[in-house]
Design a protein around this motif. Structure first.
Motif, PDB file in Angstrom:
ATOM      1  N   GLN A  70       0.842  -1.207   0.000  1.00 37.26           N
ATOM      2  CA  GLN A  70       0.000   0.000   0.000  1.00 37.26           C
ATOM      3  C   GLN A  70       0.879   1.260   0.000  1.00 37.26           C
ATOM      4  OE1 GLN A  70      -2.267   0.908   3.570  1.00 37.26           O
ATOM      5  NE2 GLN A  70      -4.089   1.391   2.374  1.00 37.26           N
ATOM      6  N   SER A  83      -2.180   7.707 -12.016  1.00 44.78           N
ATOM      7  CA  SER A  83      -3.413   7.953 -11.265  1.00 44.78           C
ATOM      8  C   SER A  83      -4.167   6.663 -10.973  1.00 44.78           C
ATOM      9  CB  SER A  83      -4.310   8.924 -12.027  1.00 44.78           C
ATOM     10  OG  SER A  83      -4.628   8.401 -13.292  1.00 44.78           O
ATOM     11  N   SER A  84      -3.548   5.527 -11.279  1.00 45.89           N
ATOM     12  CA  SER A  84      -4.138   4.228 -10.955  1.00 45.89           C
ATOM     13  C   SER A  84      -2.983   3.258 -10.717  1.00 45.89           C
ATOM     14  CB  SER A  84      -5.020   3.712 -12.102  1.00 45.89           C
ATOM     15  OG  SER A  84      -6.148   4.552 -12.306  1.00 45.89           O
ATOM     16  N   LEU A  85      -3.332   2.091 -10.174  1.00 43.09           N
ATOM     17  CA  LEU A  85      -2.337   1.041  -9.944  1.00 43.09           C
ATOM     18  C   LEU A  85      -2.906  -0.308 -10.359  1.00 43.09           C
ATOM     19  CD1 LEU A  85      -1.178   1.864  -6.281  1.00 43.09           C
ATOM     20  CD2 LEU A  85       0.205   2.191  -8.348  1.00 43.09           C
ATOM     21  N   LEU A  87      -2.401  -4.041  -9.164  1.00 46.00           N
ATOM     22  CA  LEU A  87      -1.833  -4.820  -8.051  1.00 46.00           C
ATOM     23  C   LEU A  87      -2.206  -6.272  -8.288  1.00 46.00           C
ATOM     24  CD1 LEU A  87      -3.205  -2.434  -5.281  1.00 46.00           C
ATOM     25  CD2 LEU A  87      -0.774  -2.710  -5.781  1.00 46.00           C
TER      26      LEU A  87
ATOM     27  N   ARG B  53     -10.268   3.621  -3.707  1.00 44.57           N
ATOM     28  CA  ARG B  53      -8.869   3.237  -3.940  1.00 44.57           C
ATOM     29  C   ARG B  53      -8.267   2.448  -2.777  1.00 44.57           C
ATOM     30  NH1 ARG B  53      -5.788   5.867  -7.601  1.00 44.57           N
ATOM     31  NH2 ARG B  53      -4.516   4.025  -7.158  1.00 44.57           N
ATOM     32  N   PHE B  54      -7.348   1.567  -3.117  1.00 42.03           N
ATOM     33  CA  PHE B  54      -6.673   0.732  -2.118  1.00 42.03           C
ATOM     34  C   PHE B  54      -6.021   1.586  -1.031  1.00 42.03           C
ATOM     35  CE2 PHE B  54      -2.920  -2.106  -1.037  1.00 42.03           C
ATOM     36  CZ  PHE B  54      -3.654  -3.017  -0.301  1.00 42.03           C
ATOM     37  N   ASN B  55      -5.471   2.720  -1.445  1.00 36.32           N
ATOM     38  CA  ASN B  55      -4.790   3.584  -0.481  1.00 36.32           C
ATOM     39  C   ASN B  55      -5.760   4.293   0.471  1.00 36.32           C
ATOM     40  OD1 ASN B  55      -2.276   4.551   0.515  1.00 36.32           O
ATOM     41  ND2 ASN B  55      -2.688   6.542  -0.411  1.00 36.32           N
ATOM     42  N   ASP B  56      -7.050   4.232   0.160  1.00 36.48           N
ATOM     43  CA  ASP B  56      -8.060   4.813   1.064  1.00 36.48           C
ATOM     44  C   ASP B  56      -8.297   3.921   2.282  1.00 36.48           C
ATOM     45  OD1 ASP B  56      -8.577   6.908  -0.744  1.00 36.48           O
ATOM     46  OD2 ASP B  56     -10.097   5.722  -1.803  1.00 36.48           O
ATOM     47  N   LEU B  57      -7.860   2.668   2.213  1.00 32.15           N
ATOM     48  CA  LEU B  57      -8.169   1.722   3.287  1.00 32.15           C
ATOM     49  C   LEU B  57      -7.278   1.948   4.507  1.00 32.15           C
ATOM     50  CD1 LEU B  57      -8.515  -1.611   1.260  1.00 32.15           C
ATOM     51  CD2 LEU B  57     -10.330  -0.030   1.941  1.00 32.15           C
ATOM     52  N   ILE B  89      -6.157  -6.542  -8.010  1.00 24.85           N
ATOM     53  CA  ILE B  89      -6.964  -5.332  -7.787  1.00 24.85           C
ATOM     54  C   ILE B  89      -6.700  -4.381  -8.948  1.00 24.85           C
ATOM     55  CG2 ILE B  89      -7.425  -3.350  -6.308  1.00 24.85           C
ATOM     56  CD1 ILE B  89      -6.423  -4.872  -3.928  1.00 24.85           C
ATOM     57  N   GLN B  90      -7.772  -4.000  -9.627  1.00 17.45           N
ATOM     58  CA  GLN B  90      -7.696  -2.927 -10.623  1.00 17.45           C
ATOM     59  C   GLN B  90      -7.962  -1.646  -9.846  1.00 17.45           C
ATOM     60  OE1 GLN B  90     -10.796  -4.886 -12.879  1.00 17.45           O
ATOM     61  NE2 GLN B  90      -9.412  -5.164 -14.620  1.00 17.45           N
ATOM     62  N   ASP B  91      -6.882  -0.981  -9.459  1.00 14.23           N
ATOM     63  CA  ASP B  91      -6.974   0.100  -8.477  1.00 14.23           C
ATOM     64  C   ASP B  91      -7.018   1.454  -9.182  1.00 14.23           C
ATOM     65  OD1 ASP B  91      -6.962   1.210  -5.871  1.00 14.23           O
ATOM     66  OD2 ASP B  91      -4.794   1.489  -5.954  1.00 14.23           O
ATOM     67  N   GLY B  92      -8.201   1.810  -9.602  1.00 15.80           N
ATOM     68  CA  GLY B  92      -8.386   3.081 -10.319  1.00 15.80           C
ATOM     69  C   GLY B  92      -8.786   2.845 -11.763  1.00 15.80           C
TER      70      GLY B  92
END
Lengths: 134, 134
Positions: A70, A83-85, A87, B53-57, B89-92
């Protein structure tokens, strides 16, 4: 206690990841540069312990590895002006895993980096097949 | 305290995931069937809280969600007689995320399920584009 990045070598399956390739580390996990990045900022996060499958990890290792991912993801996204990742864990040979050691692919994603969004995964596979010993 | 699966509805971004679709749940996370599975046993694991977003967790959410995904992955791999898993995870949006709510794709992988291993990701994308409101 957290260890410092770049202090020691790690094992990545049968390979050695040298200290200078490790840019972040905790007691149980480490993050390192992918020798064949498919996008700028493509990095890997692994448990320090050599185990092939995600289900082999203890709860402490799962937690530590994903909290490091993270942090690393947020850092590479910012640094590479993404602006996206993406993972992803290829968990086992039939999922495309080529090194028998759990690792998370962390890829900053930017507009137009691939013509079709999911070509990123073909690129990860092609990159793994060309991998040379570290 | 853990909650029981199938007790209550959840929000998945703007959609409702009905209690009967939820087959595993913890205090912070839930696992549910994908309406358009791309392989048998394709399921999703999400935080109960709606964040994109994953970073929001929070650290607690990251931990809880990935420990649930570990359990769910082992269960679907066994049940569907697979020997690998794709965990992604498609993060964004630029990573292919279509529902603005963190979710892990968990896919049991079997020999020959796709002609090329990574076609699984194209299939995930195609499936998401066809998704109908839950």
């Amino acid at each position: 206690m957290a260890t410092q990045a770049g202090e020691k070598d790690y094992k990545f399956g049968p390979w050695t990841v040298h200290a200078y390739e490790v840019f972040a580390a905790t007691e149980l996990s480490y993050a390192f540069v992918n020798l064949k990045p498919v996008v700028p900022g493509h990095v890997l996060v692994s448990p320090a312990r050599v185990v092939p499958r995600f289900n082999d990890l203890t709860a402490a290792e799962v937690t530590d590895m994903w909290l490091l991912a993270q942090r690393v993801g947020a850092a590479v996204e910012r640094h590479f002006k993404a602006s996206s990742l993406t993972l992803a864990i290829q968990d086992g040979p039939l999922a495309g895993q080529t090194v028998p050691h759990v690792h998370i692919h962390v890829l900053p994603r930017r507009a137009g980096d691939f013509e079709k969004n999911d070509q990123v995964y073909d690129a990860i596979d092609a990159s793994a097949k060309q991998a040379v010993p570290l």
